[in-house]
Scaffold this motif. Structure first.
Motif, mmCIF file in Angstrom:
data_model
loop_
_atom_site.group_PDB
_atom_site.id
_atom_site.type_symbol
_atom_site.label_atom_id
_atom_site.label_comp_id
_atom_site.label_asym_id
_atom_site.label_seq_id
_atom_site.Cartn_x
_atom_site.Cartn_y
_atom_site.Cartn_z
ATOM 1 N N MET A 80 -3.149 3.985 -2.355
ATOM 2 C CA MET A 80 -3.137 3.005 -3.430
ATOM 3 C C MET A 80 -2.823 1.643 -2.819
ATOM 4 N N LEU A 81 -3.695 0.691 -3.105
ATOM 5 C CA LEU A 81 -3.499 -0.655 -2.552
ATOM 6 C C LEU A 81 -2.916 -1.529 -3.659
ATOM 7 N N ILE A 82 -1.612 -1.615 -3.684
ATOM 8 C CA ILE A 82 -0.895 -2.325 -4.751
ATOM 9 C C ILE A 82 -0.618 -3.757 -4.305
ATOM 10 N N GLU A 83 -0.570 -4.658 -5.287
ATOM 11 C CA GLU A 83 -0.401 -6.091 -5.014
ATOM 12 C C GLU A 83 -1.561 -6.622 -4.173
ATOM 13 N N PRO A 123 0.834 -1.204 0.000
ATOM 14 C CA PRO A 123 0.000 0.000 0.000
ATOM 15 C C PRO A 123 0.877 1.266 0.000
ATOM 16 N N GLU A 124 0.443 2.271 -0.748
ATOM 17 C CA GLU A 124 1.236 3.498 -0.864
ATOM 18 C C GLU A 124 0.349 4.726 -0.734
ATOM 19 N N ILE A 125 0.967 5.846 -0.354
ATOM 20 C CA ILE A 125 0.270 7.138 -0.353
ATOM 21 C C ILE A 125 0.505 7.763 -1.733
ATOM 22 N N HIS A 126 -0.580 8.181 -2.382
ATOM 23 C CA HIS A 126 -0.469 8.765 -3.736
ATOM 24 C C HIS A 126 -1.103 10.142 -3.803
ATOM 25 N N THR A 127 -0.653 10.915 -4.774
ATOM 26 C CA THR A 127 -1.328 12.162 -5.101
ATOM 27 C C THR A 127 -1.470 12.233 -6.614
#
Ligand SMILES: [Cu+2]
Length: 174
Positions: free
Chosen positions: A112-115, A74-78
């Motif tokens: 963003m919930l990656i993988e 999970p990542e922080i995105h803009t």
């Protein structure tokens, strides 16, 4: 008689407080609420989560991380404008000034919930842990909304009678 009705009122308040912890969480001046995720089609490897992050008047903090069991990364995105094209980009942190409401939303800042380890199905509850520089980790349950949703339940479109009945139910659980 008065004592017993007071006891019932106190009990009702306690029940409401217990039920509300999942959908709204406050710690050290930071409040998370209205957390939601867009449902993903089978086979999707990426999802996105949104919510409101509020600070009280004495609290300045910084969102520095997100974790969840449903995604490996999970990542922080803009979103940024690159010429005429809106692009999303990973960021390390979101700065929070005192007494502000920062809304994570589609086409804005988001998680963003990656993988993804599983499809996110409408109606599911997904636990997210957001970590703040000063407040530390805060848990919140996000509701999974339909794939095309632009906001949490009942807040992204004109309400219908059916929605009104459902959001009435939601509020009784708060
Ligand atoms: Cu993103």
């Amino acid at each position: 008689m008065r004592n017993s009705s007071l006891a019932i009122a106190v009990l009702a308040l306690m029940t409401m407080a217990t039920a509300s912890t999942a959908h709204e969480a406050t710690k050290n001046g930071v409040t998370l609420s209205h957390a939601w995720i867009r449902a993903t089609p089978a086979g999707a490897t990426v999802g996105a989560a949104f919510m409101e992050i509020k600070t009280d008047e004495k609290t300045a903090d910084k969102l520095i991380g997100v974790a969840t069991a449903v995604a490996g990364r999970p990542e922080i995105h803009t979103h940024i404008m690159d010429g005429n094209v809106m692009k999303m980009r990973k960021i390390d942190a979101i700065e929070l000034k005192p007494a502000t409401s920062h809304i994570l939303k589609p086409m804005g800042d988001h998680l963003m919930l990656i993988e993804l380890k599983q499809p996110l199905k409408e109606g599911d509850l997904v636990k997210l842990t957001l970590t703040f520089e000063k407040a530390g980790p805060i848990d919140i349950d996000a509701t999974v909304e339909p794939a095309g949703a632009n906001g949490p339940h009942g807040m992204d479109k004109q309400p219908t009678a059916d929605d009104a009945a459902k959001s009435g139910m939601d509020h009784s659980q708060h």
